[in-house]
Design a protein around this motif. Structure first.
Motif, PDB file in Angstrom:
ATOM      1  N   VAL A  21       0.840  -1.202   0.000  1.00 14.92           N
ATOM      2  CA  VAL A  21       0.000   0.000   0.000  1.00 14.92           C
ATOM      3  C   VAL A  21       0.877   1.255   0.000  1.00 14.92           C
ATOM      4  O   VAL A  21       0.515   2.278  -0.587  1.00 14.92           O
ATOM      5  CB  VAL A  21      -0.989   0.000   1.188  1.00 14.92           C
ATOM      6  N   GLY A  22       2.060   1.161   0.618  1.00 14.21           N
ATOM      7  CA  GLY A  22       2.975   2.294   0.596  1.00 14.21           C
ATOM      8  C   GLY A  22       3.397   2.650  -0.823  1.00 14.21           C
ATOM      9  O   GLY A  22       3.463   3.835  -1.185  1.00 14.21           O
ATOM     10  N   VAL A  23       3.669   1.645  -1.643  1.00 11.54           N
ATOM     11  CA  VAL A  23       4.049   1.885  -3.042  1.00 11.54           C
ATOM     12  C   VAL A  23       2.855   2.451  -3.811  1.00 11.54           C
ATOM     13  O   VAL A  23       2.994   3.384  -4.609  1.00 11.54           O
ATOM     14  CB  VAL A  23       4.578   0.599  -3.693  1.00 11.54           C
ATOM     15  N   SER A  24       1.661   1.911  -3.560  1.00 12.07           N
ATOM     16  CA  SER A  24       0.468   2.418  -4.242  1.00 12.07           C
ATOM     17  C   SER A  24       0.224   3.883  -3.899  1.00 12.07           C
ATOM     18  O   SER A  24      -0.047   4.708  -4.783  1.00 12.07           O
ATOM     19  CB  SER A  24      -0.756   1.577  -3.859  1.00 12.07           C
ATOM     20  N   ILE A  25       0.328   4.216  -2.621  1.00  9.87           N
ATOM     21  CA  ILE A  25       0.139   5.607  -2.197  1.00  9.87           C
ATOM     22  C   ILE A  25       1.175   6.516  -2.866  1.00  9.87           C
ATOM     23  O   ILE A  25       0.847   7.616  -3.338  1.00  9.87           O
ATOM     24  CB  ILE A  25       0.226   5.713  -0.659  1.00  9.87           C
ATOM     25  N   GLN A  26       2.422   6.060  -2.935  1.00  8.40           N
ATOM     26  CA  GLN A  26       3.462   6.874  -3.574  1.00  8.40           C
ATOM     27  C   GLN A  26       3.138   7.107  -5.047  1.00  8.40           C
ATOM     28  O   GLN A  26       3.361   8.205  -5.577  1.00  8.40           O
ATOM     29  CB  GLN A  26       4.829   6.207  -3.434  1.00  8.40           C
ATOM     30  N   PRO A 268      10.687   3.790   0.896  1.00  9.82           N
ATOM     31  CA  PRO A 268      11.450   3.110   1.956  1.00  9.82           C
ATOM     32  C   PRO A 268      11.242   1.609   1.980  1.00  9.82           C
ATOM     33  O   PRO A 268      11.884   0.911   2.761  1.00  9.82           O
ATOM     34  CB  PRO A 268      10.940   3.767   3.242  1.00  9.82           C
ATOM     35  N   PHE A 269      10.371   1.106   1.110  1.00 12.59           N
ATOM     36  CA  PHE A 269      10.031  -0.322   1.127  1.00 12.59           C
ATOM     37  C   PHE A 269      10.807  -1.127   0.083  1.00 12.59           C
ATOM     38  O   PHE A 269      10.664  -2.339  -0.001  1.00 12.59           O
ATOM     39  CB  PHE A 269       8.521  -0.506   0.887  1.00 12.59           C
ATOM     40  N   TYR A 270      11.611  -0.454  -0.724  1.00 10.97           N
ATOM     41  CA  TYR A 270      12.242  -1.100  -1.873  1.00 10.97           C
ATOM     42  C   TYR A 270      13.086  -2.310  -1.483  1.00 10.97           C
ATOM     43  O   TYR A 270      12.941  -3.391  -2.064  1.00 10.97           O
ATOM     44  CB  TYR A 270      13.092  -0.086  -2.636  1.00 10.97           C
ATOM     45  N   ALA A 271      13.971  -2.159  -0.501  1.00 11.76           N
ATOM     46  CA  ALA A 271      14.867  -3.264  -0.121  1.00 11.76           C
ATOM     47  C   ALA A 271      14.070  -4.474   0.349  1.00 11.76           C
ATOM     48  O   ALA A 271      14.380  -5.620  -0.014  1.00 11.76           O
ATOM     49  CB  ALA A 271      15.834  -2.805   0.972  1.00 11.76           C
ATOM     50  N   GLU A 272      13.028  -4.219   1.131  1.00  7.46           N
ATOM     51  CA  GLU A 272      12.188  -5.320   1.618  1.00  7.46           C
ATOM     52  C   GLU A 272      11.479  -6.025   0.473  1.00  7.46           C
ATOM     53  O   GLU A 272      11.396  -7.263   0.428  1.00  7.46           O
ATOM     54  CB  GLU A 272      11.164  -4.766   2.615  1.00  7.46           C
ATOM     55  N   LEU A 273      10.991  -5.263  -0.483  1.00  3.77           N
ATOM     56  CA  LEU A 273      10.260  -5.843  -1.610  1.00  3.77           C
ATOM     57  C   LEU A 273      11.190  -6.650  -2.517  1.00  3.77           C
ATOM     58  O   LEU A 273      10.820  -7.729  -3.002  1.00  3.77           O
ATOM     59  CB  LEU A 273       9.566  -4.732  -2.400  1.00  3.77           C
ATOM     60  N   LYS A 274      12.401  -6.142  -2.763  1.00  3.20           N
ATOM     61  CA  LYS A 274      13.371  -6.895  -3.568  1.00  3.20           C
ATOM     62  C   LYS A 274      13.756  -8.192  -2.866  1.00  3.20           C
ATOM     63  O   LYS A 274      13.926  -9.242  -3.511  1.00  3.20           O
ATOM     64  CB  LYS A 274      14.617  -6.040  -3.819  1.00  3.20           C
ATOM     65  N   LYS A 275      13.859  -8.132  -1.562  1.00  2.00           N
ATOM     66  CA  LYS A 275      14.181  -9.336  -0.795  1.00  2.00           C
ATOM     67  C   LYS A 275      13.067 -10.365  -0.928  1.00  2.00           C
ATOM     68  O   LYS A 275      13.316 -11.566  -1.065  1.00  2.00           O
ATOM     69  CB  LYS A 275      14.400  -8.965   0.677  1.00  2.00           C
TER      70      LYS A 275
END
Length: 321
Positions: A21-26, A268-275
Motif C-alpha cells: 500500500v505504501g508503493v500504491s500511495i506513492q 522506503p520499502f524497496y529493499a524489503e520488496l526486492k528481498k
C-alpha cells in the motif's frame, strides 16, 4: 480544509500489506496535482508503530494520510467461517472494510477506493470526476475471469448474474457514498450476511455485485488493468491492479511489473520488496498455481451449497436494492 474541496481515497489493509500500500500511495502522490487537495485514509485493525509512521511520512503538503483503526464491534457479524474465506484460501476481515466506507465517513458524498496491490498512473481526480449517473458505484469488469470458462460458469450458475461479463472487480471503486447511505446498503448487506453467510469465491465482491446489480457504472478496462496470461498489456493503463497471484514482488515476469518497480525503487520499502522477490521460491510459485486451480475447483462445492447466491435468489429473497 473542508471535505468539499478534498479528494477522498481509501485503502483497506492488514499490517503485512503495508509495503504494497505504501508503493500504491506513492504512485498516487507522484501523479497528484499540487493545486488540488487529497485525503488518503488507510483502514486497518492493527498496525505496527513503525509501519504507521512509514505510511504517514509519505504525506505531502496537499496529500494527507490518515490511519483509521476500524472498530472490532462493527465487524462482529462477520465470522471466521469457510463462506467468508477469500477465494477459498484464507480469512481476512480487511476484505469487508470497504463496504463500511459510506457509513463510517458520512462527510463524503463521493469517494475512491483502491486495493493495496494497485499502481496509479494518472491523477486520481480523473477517476473521482467521472459522472456515474444514478448508479451506486463504478468499477471495471473483472477481466481476471473473462478467459476462465469455469469461472464464467460459476458467475452464471452460482451467482445467477447475466450476462456474466457485467460482473465487476471491486479492487478499484468510485463510490457514490450518499446513495449507499440513502439506499441503506449496509442494512441489506448485514441482513444477507447474518441470515445466510453466503458462500462465494470472493465474498465482499459478490455482495457488491449482487446487492447493487444493475446500478453499477462500468469503467473503461484501463482503470483496472490486471496481469492476464490471455491478454496483451494495455498500452496506457490508468490503474494497474496486481490481482490474484500476479504479484511483481513474487514474479519477475509479471505483466505491468515495470510500473510497480519504477515507483517502489523510490520508497522506503524497496529493499524489503526486492528481498521478497529474491526469496520467493519455485515451490512457492507452484503453490500459487495449485491455489488457483483449487479456486476453480471450488465451483463445484459452491454450486452444491444451499447458501449460494443463485439458490438464495431462487427462494425469493430480495437481494438487489
Amino acid at each position: 480544509m473542508t471535505t468539499q474541496n478534498t479528494i477522498p481515497v481509501f485503502y483497506t489493509i492488514t499490517d503485512n500489506y503495508t509495503p504494497y500500500v505504501g508503493v500504491s500511495i506513492q504512485s498516487l502522490i507522484n501523479h497528484s496535482d499540487p493545486k488540488k487537495d487529497y485525503t488518503i485514509t488507510v483502514m486497518v485493525q492493527d498496525i505496527s508503530d513503525e509501519h504507521k509512521k512509514q505510511l504517514e511520512d509519505l504525506a505531502t503538503d496537499n496529500v494527507h494520510i490518515n490511519i483509521f483503526h476500524i472498530d472490532d464491534k462493527l465487524l462482529e457479524p462477520i465470522t471466521n467461517i469457510k463462506e467468508n474465506y477469500l477465494r477459498g484460501q484464507f480469512f481476512t476481515l480487511s476484505i469487508f472494510y470497504r463496504l463500511f466506507i459510506p457509513e463510517l465517513f458520512p462527510e463524503y458524498d463521493k469517494a475512491v477506493y483502491l486495493d493495496a496491490d494497485t499502481i496509479v498512473n494518472t491523477d486520481i481526480v480523473d477517476l473521482y470526476n467521472i459522472e456515474i449517473g444514478d448508479n451506486m458505484f463504478a468499477s471495471a469488469p473483472d477481466l481476471s475471469i473473462r478467459f476462465m470458462p469455469p469461472l464464467q460458469k460459476y458467475i452464471a450458475e452460482c451467482q445467477a448474474i447475466f450476462p456474466t461479463d457485467k460482473y465487476i472487480n471491486n479492487g478499484v471503486i468510485l463510490f457514490d457514498t450518499k446513495k449507499f447511505r440513502d439506499k441503506k446498503f449496509i442494512d441489506r448487506f448485514i441482513h444477507l450476511l447474518t441470515t445466510y453467510q453466503v458462500f462465494a469465491l470472493d465474498p465482499d465482491q459478490s455482495y457488491m455485485n449482487e446487492i447493487c446489480e444493475d446500478q453499477i457504472y462500468h469503467l473503461d478496462k484501463e482503470w483496472d488493468a490486471m496481469p492476464n496470461e490471455n491478454m496483451a498489456e494495455f498500452e496506457n493503463p490508468k490503474i494497474v491492479h496486481y490481482n490474484l497471484f500476479y504479484k511483481p514482488w513474487h514474479y519477475e515476469d509479471v505483466q505491468y511489473a515495470k510500473y510497480f518497480w519504477d515507483v517502489a525503487k523510490n520508497t522506503p520499502f524497496y529493499a524489503e520488496l526486492k528481498k521478497q522477490l529474491d526469496s520467493y521460491t519455485d515451490e512457492d510459485r507452484k503453490q500459487d498455481r495449485a491455489d488457483l486451480d483449487k479456486m476453480v475447483e471450488m465451483f463445484g462445492e459452491v454450486k452444491k451449497a444451499d447458501n449460494n447466491w443463485a439458490n438464495i435468489k431462487a427462494k425469493g429473497e430480495q437481494v438487489k436494492l
